[in-house]
Design an enzyme around this catalytic site. Sequence first.
Site, PDB file in Angstrom:
ATOM      1  N   LYS A 132       0.834  -1.202   0.000  1.00 12.47           N
ATOM      2  CA  LYS A 132       0.000   0.000   0.000  1.00 12.47           C
ATOM      3  C   LYS A 132       0.869   1.252   0.000  1.00 12.47           C
ATOM      4  O   LYS A 132       1.898   1.304   0.677  1.00 12.47           O
ATOM      5  CB  LYS A 132      -0.897  -0.022   1.239  1.00 12.47           C
ATOM      6  CG  LYS A 132      -1.904   1.111   1.340  1.00 12.47           C
ATOM      7  CD  LYS A 132      -2.760   0.887   2.579  1.00 12.47           C
ATOM      8  CE  LYS A 132      -3.769   1.998   2.811  1.00 12.47           C
ATOM      9  NZ  LYS A 132      -4.592   1.745   4.014  1.00 12.47           N
ATOM     10  N   SER A 191      -9.146   2.660   3.101  1.00 10.90           N
ATOM     11  CA  SER A 191      -8.122   3.251   2.278  1.00 10.90           C
ATOM     12  C   SER A 191      -7.229   2.248   1.557  1.00 10.90           C
ATOM     13  O   SER A 191      -6.414   2.626   0.715  1.00 10.90           O
ATOM     14  CB  SER A 191      -7.252   4.180   3.129  1.00 10.90           C
ATOM     15  OG  SER A 191      -6.571   3.475   4.146  1.00 10.90           O
ATOM     16  N   SER A 235      -9.893   0.314   7.243  1.00 12.85           N
ATOM     17  CA  SER A 235      -9.252   0.447   5.938  1.00 12.85           C
ATOM     18  C   SER A 235      -8.714  -0.846   5.347  1.00 12.85           C
ATOM     19  O   SER A 235      -8.311  -0.871   4.187  1.00 12.85           O
ATOM     20  CB  SER A 235      -8.109   1.468   6.022  1.00 12.85           C
ATOM     21  OG  SER A 235      -8.625   2.770   6.136  1.00 12.85           O
TER      22      SER A 235
END
Length: 467
Positions: free
Chosen positions: A82, A157, A181
């Site tokens: 990520k 996210s 997330s």
Amino acid sequence: MNKIDLAFTPALELAKLIRVREVSPLELVEVYLERIERLNPQLGSYFTVTADLAVTDAIAKTELLTTTSELPPFFGVPISIKDLNVVAGVTCTYGNPALLNNIPNYDDGVVTRIKQAGFIILGKTATPELGSFPYTEPVGFTPARNPWNLEYTPGGSSGGAASSVAAGLSAIAQGSDGGGSIRGPAACCGLVGIKPARGRVTKAPVGDRLGGIAVNGPIARTVADAAAMLDVISGYFTGDPYWLPDPQPSFLASTQVKLENLNIAFSTNIFPFGEADANCQQGVIKTIQLLAQFGHQITEKSPDLSNLIEPFKIVWQAGVAAAGIPSEALQPLNRWLLAKSGSVAEYLQALAQMQIVSRQIIAFFDTVDVLVLPVYLHSPIPVGAWADLSPEETFAKIVHWVSPCPVANATGLPAIALPVGFDSNGLPLSVQLIGKPAAESTLISLAAQLEAANPWIEYRPAFATIS
């Protein structure tokens, strides 16, 4: 095995295929890079693709196969990282195009563990700016889309991370979870996502600015893959402010543990936000029916979360200020959150209040082993659905949608998102399991039990299965 089947093979199985020399790390990397080149322009899963680094690493690992049989657990398996996490020599944007030239010279601790486990990094996946939102549409980047239906969000996210795994653009993914997330994107994309207990996975070498609400974790196609990845990223790094001992047995071994009957609570209502929509209620009810068939004791109840909302908002808003990015360089919603962030005293008072409320919530688990909740209060939203709303309106919608998730972040409790079917829009349907302190093993055993009764691995998005 054809290339599409390879791309959707669980990570642990890929590792076995590499060990018995049925496929090489280089062949695997080439399969995923070809898929990324072809599908990522539509999906927006990756901000940065590290093709040259991945091929170089894959060549070295393929050659090493001829000289040694002692290999780390995920040797040669491709993974995505990520873009809130740092990989040495690779751009890290945090979802802000002003940081396209930000190239760190060190690895985050979780990335160090990932490399030690033998993974090959394919690139950095899409995230909303600063990881602030449960959808992944940062200004200046292609919006991330859900491979099950490109009109919808993959969540956030860790939206790019989940999209990459669901579409067969990586075998497994690293994500992070500060308010849902990992769990939200896993739910949107039909994957397993583990939000570990506080202290399970290091934040090294940086500090923790948010009072322990955010943690790194795995996003995977199977419970076993997620458990095995959690095994390799867990553990103490020098100077960690809090940590947990390694589990006995391992998290992967927990997938084979037969559980005694558990006391399981559930709810589809998150006070004061109200009931989940019909789709999300269906996921919880379907899961509870299965758990009752297994012999677990079921009770409809949940802790009072209402006093958690305001202190959590204040701590979350402080994260935007702590990023240190000038207001004029932020997107409108983050700029609004920055303007609302209070003083250091207000932050510390909110943190203390959040911890007081957390003690009361954790006491609920004195007589409950697992709490079953929806992941979100309604199904995934279309891409751009809230683009024309004011920051205040958008934030209110975000808080409502993700309201079942922050309880695990505030308390530090472990949680898992698990796919259970499809909703009325043809999108994946998921459920959330929250456990006692440091009790990931129980959650993993229970999730494996549910997965065995309702296998998900056979399902693939049509968009991602066209050669």
